[in-house]
Scaffold this motif. Structure first.
Motif: not given
Length: 260
Positions: A167-169, A182-183, A205-206, A252-255
């Motif tokens: 379940g950690d995605q 931090l992921v 991260a999202l 900028g873009r994060r994911g």
């Protein structure tokens, strides 16, 4: 004179000026002209040594990083072969982006292309000569490796914890410091990590509302993974990097936008 080398141009003008001076001052001016021409020739003959010395100085400024990257990007595969592809790319990148501009500024532009392999060899020797602390043996088991990475983040002041096996995605470790989450996805591999891991941690991260995302591995990363990481802002790290990792809010873009 445009077709002549700088050395030929200098010799020409020294000879012209010295010849004119010798008509008036005689033997002393002629001797001075000869000495000047000899100095120019010796300087030219010494050019290869000065070029090598300059490249060594540049590489030695970055010796700790080069040695660490060499360690990180070389690994032994399942068949016992030493794989250095990642390090060879890193070494060429360093020469192209760091060494070439500096040797150009010092007037060695004409030497750069024909001596590219020589520059690579100098960087290799500098990286090999720099002594690093003994590498701590990392856990072989994936779950233990996740705990190991969390502990190394803790050494840098992060409040880090593994998320568990299910379940950690796509997130193996969550860490927080100075209000930044931090992921991390951890990969204990015997080969370079591909871009699938980058996609997964960017999506994670999202899901976990992280401001930073990273894939951490004992091995290197494929060119595709590095390219995608540059687009998504995902950090690609060796576990040695974790003890000095500082929190940043990446612009900028994060994911990734998944499924499109």
């Amino acid at each position: 004179m445009s077709g002549r080398s700088p050395t030929a141009t200098r010799l020409f003008w020294v000879a012209v000026i010295g010849g004119c001076a010798s008509l008036r001052y005689g033997a002393p001016a002629l001797s001075a002209t000869g000495a000047a021409c000899l100095a120019i020739l010796l300087h030219r003959l010494d050019r290869p040594r000065r070029f090598r010395a300059l490249v060594r100085r540049i590489a030695r400024r970055h010796a700790p990083t080069l040695a660490l990257r060499r360690r990180q990007e070389c690994f032994v595969d399942a068949y016992g072969n030493t794989i250095e592809d990642g390090w060879l790319r890193e070494r060429a990148y360093f020469v192209e982006r760091t060494v070439l501009p500096l040797v150009g500024e010092r007037g060695f532009s004409e030497d750069a292309e024909p001596r590219f392999e020589e520059m690579l060899a100098i960087v290799e020797r500098v990286a090999c000569a720099h002594e690093l602390p003994d590498e701590v043996d990392t856990p072989e088991d994936g779950i233990a490796y996740e705990r190991y990475c969390a502990e190394r983040l803790g050494e840098a002041g992060w409040d880090a914890r593994p998320t568990g096996a299910s379940g950690d995605q796509g997130c193996d470790v969550i860490a927080e410091k100075a209000g930044v989450r931090l992921v991390v996805q951890c990969k204990r591999y015997g080969r370079p990590v591909g871009n699938a891991a980058v996609q997964e941690v960017a999506a994670a991260a999202l899901h976990w509302s992280g401001q930073m995302a990273a894939v951490v591995s004992n091995a290197g990363f494929t060119p595709a993974a590095r390219k995608l990481a540059g687009t998504t802002g995902v950090l690609l790290l060796h576990h040695d990097d974790l003890t000095t990792l500082a929190p940043t809010r990446r612009a900028g873009r994060r994911g990734l936008t998944v499924g499109r």
